[in-house]
Structures are given as structure tokens and as C-alpha cells.
Write a protein that holds these residues in place. Structure first.
Motif, PDB file in Angstrom:
ATOM      1  N   ASN A  22       0.834  -1.271   0.160  1.00 36.12           N
ATOM      2  CA  ASN A  22       0.111  -0.066   0.004  1.00 36.12           C
ATOM      3  C   ASN A  22       0.955   1.352   0.059  1.00 36.12           C
ATOM      4  O   ASN A  22       0.472   2.264  -0.882  1.00 36.12           O
ATOM      5  CB  ASN A  22      -1.056   0.081   1.271  1.00 36.12           C
ATOM      6  N   ILE A  23       1.950   1.311   0.688  1.00 30.72           N
ATOM      7  CA  ILE A  23       2.729   2.291   0.863  1.00 30.72           C
ATOM      8  C   ILE A  23       3.553   2.657  -0.548  1.00 30.72           C
ATOM      9  O   ILE A  23       3.584   3.797  -1.091  1.00 30.72           O
ATOM     10  CB  ILE A  23       3.939   2.308   1.934  1.00 30.72           C
ATOM     11  N   PHE A  24       4.227   1.647  -0.967  1.00 29.95           N
ATOM     12  CA  PHE A  24       4.767   1.547  -2.396  1.00 29.95           C
ATOM     13  C   PHE A  24       3.911   2.085  -3.315  1.00 29.95           C
ATOM     14  O   PHE A  24       4.241   2.970  -4.382  1.00 29.95           O
ATOM     15  CB  PHE A  24       5.320   0.211  -2.550  1.00 29.95           C
ATOM     16  N   PHE A  25       2.692   1.551  -3.406  1.00 30.75           N
ATOM     17  CA  PHE A  25       1.721   1.952  -4.314  1.00 30.75           C
ATOM     18  C   PHE A  25       1.160   3.523  -4.304  1.00 30.75           C
ATOM     19  O   PHE A  25       1.254   4.411  -5.401  1.00 30.75           O
ATOM     20  CB  PHE A  25       0.151   1.046  -4.089  1.00 30.75           C
ATOM     21  N   GLN A  26       1.115   4.025  -3.051  1.00 31.09           N
ATOM     22  CA  GLN A  26       0.801   5.470  -2.963  1.00 31.09           C
ATOM     23  C   GLN A  26       2.016   6.496  -3.319  1.00 31.09           C
ATOM     24  O   GLN A  26       1.857   7.314  -4.123  1.00 31.09           O
ATOM     25  CB  GLN A  26       0.467   5.908  -1.407  1.00 31.09           C
ATOM     26  N   LEU A  27       3.550   5.805  -3.295  1.00 25.11           N
ATOM     27  CA  LEU A  27       4.477   6.607  -3.553  1.00 25.11           C
ATOM     28  C   LEU A  27       4.631   6.350  -5.166  1.00 25.11           C
ATOM     29  O   LEU A  27       4.881   7.277  -5.855  1.00 25.11           O
ATOM     30  CB  LEU A  27       5.603   6.155  -2.786  1.00 25.11           C
ATOM     31  N   GLU A  28       4.540   5.133  -5.544  1.00 20.84           N
ATOM     32  CA  GLU A  28       4.922   4.782  -6.784  1.00 20.84           C
ATOM     33  C   GLU A  28       3.811   5.578  -8.025  1.00 20.84           C
ATOM     34  O   GLU A  28       4.242   6.126  -8.849  1.00 20.84           O
ATOM     35  CB  GLU A  28       5.087   3.311  -7.235  1.00 20.84           C
ATOM     36  N   ARG A  29       2.568   5.452  -7.631  1.00 22.11           N
ATOM     37  CA  ARG A  29       1.383   6.205  -8.255  1.00 22.11           C
ATOM     38  C   ARG A  29       1.740   7.793  -8.315  1.00 22.11           C
ATOM     39  O   ARG A  29       1.761   8.316  -9.504  1.00 22.11           O
ATOM     40  CB  ARG A  29       0.157   6.268  -7.381  1.00 22.11           C
ATOM     41  N   GLU A  30       2.164   8.621  -7.241  1.00 19.86           N
ATOM     42  CA  GLU A  30       2.481   9.788  -7.344  1.00 19.86           C
ATOM     43  C   GLU A  30       3.800  10.177  -8.304  1.00 19.86           C
ATOM     44  O   GLU A  30       3.829  11.337  -8.940  1.00 19.86           O
ATOM     45  CB  GLU A  30       2.811  10.453  -6.017  1.00 19.86           C
ATOM     46  N   TRP A  31       4.814   9.202  -8.156  1.00 20.61           N
ATOM     47  CA  TRP A  31       6.089   9.359  -8.825  1.00 20.61           C
ATOM     48  C   TRP A  31       5.557   9.055 -10.508  1.00 20.61           C
ATOM     49  O   TRP A  31       6.022   9.894 -11.409  1.00 20.61           O
ATOM     50  CB  TRP A  31       6.903   8.090  -8.733  1.00 20.61           C
ATOM     51  N   ILE A  32       4.903   8.155 -10.867  1.00 27.55           N
ATOM     52  CA  ILE A  32       4.382   8.002 -12.194  1.00 27.55           C
ATOM     53  C   ILE A  32       3.449   9.129 -12.732  1.00 27.55           C
ATOM     54  O   ILE A  32       3.818   9.757 -13.777  1.00 27.55           O
ATOM     55  CB  ILE A  32       3.713   6.643 -12.502  1.00 27.55           C
ATOM     56  N   LEU A  33       2.542   9.624 -12.024  1.00 32.91           N
ATOM     57  CA  LEU A  33       1.769  10.788 -12.423  1.00 32.91           C
ATOM     58  C   LEU A  33       2.577  12.167 -12.389  1.00 32.91           C
ATOM     59  O   LEU A  33       2.364  12.709 -13.383  1.00 32.91           O
ATOM     60  CB  LEU A  33       0.700  10.952 -11.420  1.00 32.91           C
ATOM     61  N   GLN A  34       3.404  12.320 -11.564  1.00 33.75           N
ATOM     62  CA  GLN A  34       4.120  13.585 -11.496  1.00 33.75           C
ATOM     63  C   GLN A  34       5.330  13.748 -12.489  1.00 33.75           C
ATOM     64  O   GLN A  34       5.664  14.639 -13.345  1.00 33.75           O
ATOM     65  CB  GLN A  34       4.617  14.042 -10.104  1.00 33.75           C
ATOM     66  N   LYS A  35       6.193  12.649 -12.219  1.00 35.33           N
ATOM     67  CA  LYS A  35       7.481  12.609 -13.063  1.00 35.33           C
ATOM     68  C   LYS A  35       7.433  12.106 -14.377  1.00 35.33           C
ATOM     69  O   LYS A  35       8.053  12.745 -15.467  1.00 35.33           O
ATOM     70  CB  LYS A  35       8.461  11.685 -12.317  1.00 35.33           C
ATOM     71  N   LYS A  36       6.676  11.085 -14.714  1.00 36.00           N
ATOM     72  CA  LYS A  36       6.339  10.705 -16.185  1.00 36.00           C
ATOM     73  C   LYS A  36       5.296  11.106 -16.965  1.00 36.00           C
ATOM     74  O   LYS A  36       5.397  11.255 -18.064  1.00 36.00           O
ATOM     75  CB  LYS A  36       6.075   9.053 -16.080  1.00 36.00           C
ATOM     76  N   LEU A  37       4.236  11.470 -16.358  1.00 38.66           N
ATOM     77  CA  LEU A  37       3.103  11.986 -17.137  1.00 38.66           C
ATOM     78  C   LEU A  37       2.836  13.536 -16.965  1.00 38.66           C
ATOM     79  O   LEU A  37       2.001  14.031 -17.562  1.00 38.66           O
ATOM     80  CB  LEU A  37       1.863  11.255 -16.741  1.00 38.66           C
ATOM     81  N   GLY A  38       3.783  14.172 -15.903  1.00 41.22           N
ATOM     82  CA  GLY A  38       3.602  15.591 -15.687  1.00 41.22           C
ATOM     83  C   GLY A  38       2.397  16.223 -15.089  1.00 41.22           C
ATOM     84  O   GLY A  38       1.891  17.136 -15.367  1.00 41.22           O
ATOM     85  N   VAL A  39       1.371  15.221 -14.405  1.00 41.87           N
ATOM     86  CA  VAL A  39       0.326  15.514 -13.789  1.00 41.87           C
ATOM     87  C   VAL A  39       0.358  16.443 -12.559  1.00 41.87           C
ATOM     88  O   VAL A  39       1.165  15.993 -11.674  1.00 41.87           O
ATOM     89  CB  VAL A  39      -0.613  14.324 -13.605  1.00 41.87           C
ATOM     90  N   VAL A  40      -0.142  17.622 -12.365  1.00 48.00           N
ATOM     91  CA  VAL A  40       0.181  18.158 -11.336  1.00 48.00           C
ATOM     92  C   VAL A  40      -1.014  18.355 -10.466  1.00 48.00           C
ATOM     93  O   VAL A  40      -2.230  18.512 -10.802  1.00 48.00           O
ATOM     94  CB  VAL A  40       0.493  19.877 -11.616  1.00 48.00           C
ATOM     95  N   ASN A  41      -0.834  17.898  -9.016  1.00 48.46           N
ATOM     96  CA  ASN A  41      -2.265  17.970  -8.137  1.00 48.46           C
ATOM     97  C   ASN A  41      -2.348  19.451  -7.689  1.00 48.46           C
ATOM     98  O   ASN A  41      -1.742  19.941  -6.759  1.00 48.46           O
ATOM     99  CB  ASN A  41      -1.891  16.946  -7.288  1.00 48.46           C
ATOM    100  N   SER A  42      -3.204  20.031  -8.631  1.00 45.67           N
ATOM    101  CA  SER A  42      -3.445  21.528  -8.108  1.00 45.67           C
ATOM    102  C   SER A  42      -4.341  21.912  -6.955  1.00 45.67           C
ATOM    103  O   SER A  42      -4.223  22.873  -6.440  1.00 45.67           O
ATOM    104  CB  SER A  42      -4.203  22.399  -9.193  1.00 45.67           C
ATOM    105  N   SER A  43      -4.820  20.542  -6.273  1.00 42.78           N
ATOM    106  CA  SER A  43      -5.797  20.924  -4.953  1.00 42.78           C
ATOM    107  C   SER A  43      -5.035  21.002  -3.897  1.00 42.78           C
ATOM    108  O   SER A  43      -5.375  21.458  -2.713  1.00 42.78           O
ATOM    109  CB  SER A  43      -6.698  19.700  -5.108  1.00 42.78           C
ATOM    110  N   LEU A  44      -3.547  20.486  -3.863  1.00 40.88           N
ATOM    111  CA  LEU A  44      -2.772  20.733  -2.843  1.00 40.88           C
ATOM    112  C   LEU A  44      -2.202  21.977  -2.562  1.00 40.88           C
ATOM    113  O   LEU A  44      -1.509  22.424  -3.563  1.00 40.88           O
ATOM    114  CB  LEU A  44      -1.620  19.623  -3.097  1.00 40.88           C
ATOM    115  N   LEU A  45      -2.497  22.617  -1.279  1.00 42.66           N
ATOM    116  CA  LEU A  45      -1.912  24.231  -1.102  1.00 42.66           C
ATOM    117  C   LEU A  45      -0.539  23.691  -0.389  1.00 42.66           C
ATOM    118  O   LEU A  45      -0.157  22.786  -0.004  1.00 42.66           O
ATOM    119  CB  LEU A  45      -3.008  24.713  -0.097  1.00 42.66           C
ATOM    120  N   SER A  46       0.100  24.838  -0.405  1.00 39.43           N
ATOM    121  CA  SER A  46       1.364  24.897   0.257  1.00 39.43           C
ATOM    122  C   SER A  46       1.490  24.061   1.652  1.00 39.43           C
ATOM    123  O   SER A  46       2.304  23.530   2.333  1.00 39.43           O
ATOM    124  CB  SER A  46       2.318  26.062   0.299  1.00 39.43           C
TER     125      SER A  46
END
Length: 181
Positions: A22-46
Motif C-alpha cells: 500500500n505504501i509503495f503503491f501510493q509513492l509509485e503512483r505519485e511518482w508516475i503521475l508527477q514525473k512520467k506524465l507531468g500531472v500536477v495536483n493543483s488541489s494541494l496547497l502549500s
């Protein structure tokens, strides 16, 4: 016969801990979306971004993210179970860049070839989560809070057994039994 439920101080049953997968899935999902596909999560505030120096994270014995994931924008509570109880997920349109089936396939392939740093991190975080869960569960029933150590761990659980034994040693040195009357 119904099993008794262990309820915490807010009247809720403790959430089950994440597994290493579960932990790996969360991290790897974000890595694929952000680094490979360039998806930015705009709902996250600083204010909602994960900071590795967060006292809730560091004080619970959790270690730094593996180098591959250190520059990801993660939610501040990505490692805490029971998110559904704390905040409701906003309805938003999917990124549409990759299907869940393709994403799952990529993540499972990455798990097979994950480096030892990443695997150890995931197993360690899962073991700490399990210890916290067992301690919450046991303390709700006024039982001993000593976690159990697996009798004979296999190769995948070797890291978990080390973490559990380290935790047992630190619990013995930091806590003293209270005298019973």
C-alpha cells in the motif's frame, strides 16, 4: 458471535495499517503521475504538502523517503491511515492520462524491480504502522501493549522483524511498569 470492537478516544475503531505494498503503491503512483506524465495536483496547497520534518512523522520513528521519491509533492498525511475519517475527498475530474489498469500494471512491475532502499523503507513504515495499530488496539482493551515478533520471518519479512525487535528494545528501555495496587 460478534467480535468485540476496540474503540479509540474519539469513539472510532483504529484504522488498519498500510502494508508495504500500500505504501509503495501510493509513492509509485505519485511518482508516475508527477514525473512520467507531468500531472500536477493543483488541489494541494502549500500548507497541505508533506514535509519530512513534520513532528508527527519524525517522532514516530519513520525515516526519510527513498531518494527516488524525495522531490514529490505528497499530501501532508499520505502516510496516515484512515484518511476518509478526517477529510472528505473533493470530487474532481480524473487526469485522463492513464487508466487505472495501466497504472496498476506499471506499479506492480516497479514493485518487482524496486531497489532495496525503497523496499526497506516500505517494510519499515508498514511495521511501524502495525506496531502503532496493535498498541492502540491493545490499549483500548487495557491489555499489555507489547507487540508480537514473528517466530520465523521469511526474507521479505526480515526488515519487519528487525523493526519490531528494535521497537521492543526501545519500549523496554523507555517505559517502566506501573505498580499494581
Amino acid at each position: 458471535k460478534m467480535a468485540s470492537t476496540k474503540v479509540d478516544e474519539q469513539g472510532q475503531v483504529p484504522s488498519r495499517p498500510y502494508s508495504a505494498w500500500n505504501i509503495f503503491f501510493q509513492l509509485e503512483r505519485e511518482w508516475i503521475l508527477q514525473k512520467k506524465l507531468g500531472v500536477v495536483n493543483s488541489s494541494l496547497l502549500s500548507d497541505d504538502l508533506f514535509v519530512a520534518t513534520d513532528p508527527r512523522y519524525i517522532n514516530s520513528g519513520r525515516s526519510r523517503l527513498p531518494s527516488r521519491y524525495q522531490d514529490l509533492n505528497l499530501p501532508s498525511d499520505w502516510w496516515i491511515t484512515g484518511k476518509g475519517r478526517r477529510r472528505k475527498r473533493l470530487h474532481r475530474k480524473s487526469h485522463g492520462k492513464i487508466s487505472f489498469k495501466e497504472l496498476s500494471s506499471m506499479i506492480s512491475s516497479a514493485w518487482v524491480s524496486a531497489d532495496s532502499e525503497t523496499r526497506e523503507f516500505c517494510y519499515r513504515l508498514a511495521a511501524i504502522g502495525m506496531l502503532e495499530y496493535k498498541n492502540k488496539k491493545n490499549s483500548r482493551m487495557h491489555r499489555s501493549t507489547t507487540p508480537l515478533v514473528p517466530a520465523s520471518p521469511d526474507k521479505k519479512e526480515a526488515v519487519v522483524a528487525v523493526v519490531v525487535s528494535e521497537e521492543l528494545n526501545s519500549n523496554k528501555s523507555t517505559s517502566s511498569p506501573s505498580p499494581s495496587s
